[in-house]
Motif scaffolding. Structure first.
Motif, mmCIF file in Angstrom:
data_model
loop_
_atom_site.group_PDB
_atom_site.id
_atom_site.type_symbol
_atom_site.label_atom_id
_atom_site.label_comp_id
_atom_site.label_asym_id
_atom_site.label_seq_id
_atom_site.Cartn_x
_atom_site.Cartn_y
_atom_site.Cartn_z
ATOM 1 N N ALA A 103 0.827 -1.197 0.000
ATOM 2 C CA ALA A 103 0.000 0.000 0.000
ATOM 3 C C ALA A 103 0.866 1.254 0.000
ATOM 4 O O ALA A 103 1.901 1.318 0.646
ATOM 5 C CB ALA A 103 -0.920 0.001 1.208
ATOM 6 N N SER A 104 0.411 2.262 -0.748
ATOM 7 C CA SER A 104 1.124 3.534 -0.802
ATOM 8 C C SER A 104 0.501 4.488 0.207
ATOM 9 O O SER A 104 -0.720 4.526 0.381
ATOM 10 C CB SER A 104 1.034 4.129 -2.205
ATOM 11 O OG SER A 104 1.665 5.385 -2.252
ATOM 12 N N THR A 105 1.346 5.252 0.921
ATOM 13 C CA THR A 105 0.847 6.179 1.932
ATOM 14 C C THR A 105 1.520 7.535 1.769
ATOM 15 O O THR A 105 2.355 7.745 0.895
ATOM 16 C CB THR A 105 1.138 5.663 3.356
ATOM 17 O OG1 THR A 105 2.543 5.789 3.615
ATOM 18 C CG2 THR A 105 0.714 4.211 3.522
ATOM 19 N N PHE A 106 1.159 8.450 2.666
ATOM 20 C CA PHE A 106 1.765 9.784 2.678
ATOM 21 C C PHE A 106 3.255 9.714 2.986
ATOM 22 O O PHE A 106 3.988 10.652 2.699
ATOM 23 C CB PHE A 106 1.046 10.668 3.700
ATOM 24 C CG PHE A 106 0.880 10.040 5.043
ATOM 25 C CD1 PHE A 106 1.881 10.113 5.987
ATOM 26 C CD2 PHE A 106 -0.289 9.351 5.350
ATOM 27 C CE1 PHE A 106 1.732 9.522 7.224
ATOM 28 C CE2 PHE A 106 -0.444 8.758 6.591
ATOM 29 C CZ PHE A 106 0.570 8.842 7.523
ATOM 30 N N TYR A 107 3.716 8.603 3.585
ATOM 31 C CA TYR A 107 5.154 8.456 3.838
ATOM 32 C C TYR A 107 5.921 8.346 2.524
ATOM 33 O O TYR A 107 7.051 8.817 2.408
ATOM 34 C CB TYR A 107 5.428 7.251 4.723
ATOM 35 C CG TYR A 107 4.941 7.427 6.139
ATOM 36 C CD1 TYR A 107 5.504 8.378 6.983
ATOM 37 C CD2 TYR A 107 3.897 6.652 6.634
ATOM 38 C CE1 TYR A 107 5.061 8.544 8.292
ATOM 39 C CE2 TYR A 107 3.440 6.807 7.937
ATOM 40 C CZ TYR A 107 4.026 7.751 8.755
ATOM 41 O OH TYR A 107 3.581 7.923 10.037
ATOM 42 N N ASP A 108 5.315 7.710 1.517
ATOM 43 C CA ASP A 108 5.940 7.666 0.191
ATOM 44 C C ASP A 108 6.033 9.070 -0.383
ATOM 45 O O ASP A 108 7.028 9.429 -1.015
ATOM 46 C CB ASP A 108 5.112 6.769 -0.748
ATOM 47 C CG ASP A 108 5.161 5.311 -0.344
ATOM 48 O OD1 ASP A 108 6.236 4.702 -0.448
ATOM 49 O OD2 ASP A 108 4.116 4.790 0.092
ATOM 50 N N LYS A 109 5.004 9.866 -0.154
ATOM 51 C CA LYS A 109 4.993 11.230 -0.687
ATOM 52 C C LYS A 109 6.084 12.088 -0.050
ATOM 53 O O LYS A 109 6.791 12.825 -0.739
ATOM 54 C CB LYS A 109 3.620 11.865 -0.470
ATOM 55 C CG LYS A 109 2.495 11.218 -1.277
ATOM 56 C CD LYS A 109 1.165 11.923 -1.029
ATOM 57 C CE LYS A 109 0.047 11.303 -1.858
ATOM 58 N NZ LYS A 109 -1.255 11.977 -1.615
ATOM 59 N N VAL A 110 6.227 11.994 1.285
ATOM 60 C CA VAL A 110 7.234 12.828 1.943
ATOM 61 C C VAL A 110 8.641 12.352 1.622
ATOM 62 O O VAL A 110 9.590 13.148 1.581
ATOM 63 C CB VAL A 110 6.996 12.872 3.473
ATOM 64 C CG1 VAL A 110 7.455 11.593 4.154
ATOM 65 C CG2 VAL A 110 7.720 14.064 4.095
ATOM 66 N N GLU A 114 9.918 17.601 -2.023
ATOM 67 C CA GLU A 114 10.986 18.576 -1.824
ATOM 68 C C GLU A 114 11.152 18.895 -0.344
ATOM 69 O O GLU A 114 12.272 19.001 0.154
ATOM 70 C CB GLU A 114 10.674 19.869 -2.582
ATOM 71 C CG GLU A 114 11.713 20.960 -2.361
ATOM 72 C CD GLU A 114 11.340 22.275 -3.011
ATOM 73 O OE1 GLU A 114 12.095 23.256 -2.829
ATOM 74 O OE2 GLU A 114 10.294 22.331 -3.690
ATOM 75 N N ARG A 115 10.053 19.029 0.375
ATOM 76 C CA ARG A 115 10.095 19.374 1.798
ATOM 77 C C ARG A 115 10.248 18.107 2.634
ATOM 78 O O ARG A 115 9.443 17.178 2.532
ATOM 79 C CB ARG A 115 8.815 20.105 2.199
ATOM 80 C CG ARG A 115 8.784 20.546 3.673
ATOM 81 C CD ARG A 115 7.432 21.145 4.044
ATOM 82 N NE ARG A 115 7.166 22.351 3.259
ATOM 83 C CZ ARG A 115 7.571 23.575 3.607
ATOM 84 N NH1 ARG A 115 8.258 23.740 4.736
ATOM 85 N NH2 ARG A 115 7.287 24.622 2.858
ATOM 86 N N PRO A 116 11.245 18.042 3.498
ATOM 87 C CA PRO A 116 11.416 16.866 4.362
ATOM 88 C C PRO A 116 10.484 16.925 5.562
ATOM 89 O O PRO A 116 9.921 17.977 5.885
ATOM 90 C CB PRO A 116 12.873 16.978 4.814
ATOM 91 C CG PRO A 116 13.127 18.454 4.839
ATOM 92 C CD PRO A 116 12.333 19.022 3.679
ATOM 93 N N GLU A 117 10.329 15.794 6.221
ATOM 94 C CA GLU A 117 9.606 15.769 7.494
ATOM 95 C C GLU A 117 10.581 16.173 8.604
ATOM 96 O O GLU A 117 11.623 15.543 8.788
ATOM 97 C CB GLU A 117 9.059 14.378 7.805
ATOM 98 C CG GLU A 117 8.370 14.311 9.163
ATOM 99 C CD GLU A 117 8.120 12.897 9.647
ATOM 100 O OE1 GLU A 117 7.371 12.751 10.633
ATOM 101 O OE2 GLU A 117 8.685 11.953 9.083
ATOM 102 N N ILE A 118 10.269 17.237 9.325
ATOM 103 C CA ILE A 118 11.065 17.664 10.470
ATOM 104 C C ILE A 118 10.103 17.938 11.618
ATOM 105 O O ILE A 118 9.103 18.638 11.444
ATOM 106 C CB ILE A 118 11.893 18.927 10.161
ATOM 107 C CG1 ILE A 118 12.922 18.628 9.061
ATOM 108 C CG2 ILE A 118 12.599 19.427 11.415
ATOM 109 C CD1 ILE A 118 13.766 19.827 8.669
#
Length: 293
Positions: A103-110, A114-118
């Motif tokens: 399954a694809s999730t928002f984690y694949d998107k981040v 361009e913007r990292p998760e911080i």
């Protein structure tokens, strides 16, 4: 050259430099940022200042392994980056989908964005050092350590040095709802850093750090993993550029850069476990685990 803090013979915090032979040289500065400020005021690099100071002083007789080490810096804030490694993305997807790896999730998107998760991880009061215990959250049934390379930053986001960080995480809380991330990441004693700060000027290639994490239970090894910062999806300067964007940064802030070592999905930490994290040329960060009281 590494910088440490330890409890001296007067039972006071002592800043010190450690050379490649593990000889320990006490410094007069009160903390790491004071050392940084002195180097800046004198117009020289931190490494040059430390080399000058240690060349005219003597090492203590005690061995590095005999010292009662403290956090190398009382970081006013600890931030962390997520989903910066492929393994991290896989683990987050597993949590968010209940085990559906296809399954694809928002984690694949981040991961590809361009913007990292911080996110905000810890404060000085919530952060522990070498040998001190990290605490399990009482309302989570799936908790793991996350070994990460930490960037020690000045107020402009420049990298002053590198340390080891343990980003304790509740996989079930984060997996239940991404809006629960702060609760899955921050509680008392949910972060440890140490045992030293390796000066950035002494590092030829920060993408060659080797990371090892081992967890022991009743003296037996129950989980282990290895990784390299060469596996990072993002560069350190990319992460720091987003951290400082429209943000006030305090000198000595630590930014953890994400993990590539995740225990098996059926593993969770237990009271009495011991977490051992090692990063080449920085040292070994050891923390016992306790349940919430």
């Amino acid at each position: 050259m590494r910088i440490i803090r330890y409890v001296n013979e007067q039972s006071l915090p002592q800043l010190a430099a450690v050379n490649e032979e593990d000889s320990v040289f006490p410094l007069q500065q009160t903390d790491f940022i004071a050392l940084v400020d002195q180097a800046k005021a004198e117009g020289q690099s931190i490494l040059a200042l430390v080399q000058s100071l240690t060349s005219t002083s003597s090492a203590i007789s005690a061995k590095l392994t005999e010292l009662n080490l403290l956090v190398p810096i009382e970081a006013p804030e600890v931030w962390a980056a997520g989903v910066t490694y492929e393994r991290s993305r896989e683990a987050r997807n597993f949590e968010a989908t209940g085990g559906r790896m296809d399954a694809s999730t928002f984690y694949d998107k981040v991961y590809d964005a361009e913007r990292p998760e911080i996110f905000f991880k810890s404060t000085a009061a919530r952060t522990v050092g070498p040998g001190d215990y990290v605490m399990l959250r009482s309302d989570s049934e799936w908790q793991v350590p996350e070994p990460e390379l930490g960037l020690v930053l000045d107020s402009q986001g420049h990298i002053l040095g590198y340390t080891i960080g343990n980003d304790m995480s509740c996989r079930d809380i984060e997996g239940e709802n991404p809006l629960y991330l702060p609760q899955a990441k921050m509680w008392k004693r949910s972060c440890s850093i140490g045992p030293a700060i390796l000066l950035a000027e002494a590092v030829a290639d920060p993408y060659q750090f080797q990371i090892t994490s081992t967890i022991y239970r009743d003296g037996e090894k129950v989980a282990e993993g290895t990784a390299s910062t060469g596996q990072l999806k993002r560069k350190f300067e990319e992460l720091t550029s987003f951290l400082v964007r429209d943000n006030e940064l305090f000198a000595g802030t630590v930014l953890l850069t994400g993990t590539c070592i995740v225990p098996p999905n059926d593993f969770t930490l237990a009271d009495g476990d011991q977490i051992v994290m090692e990063i080449s040329n920085i040292g070994i960060l050891i923390n016992p685990v306790r349940s919430a009281s």
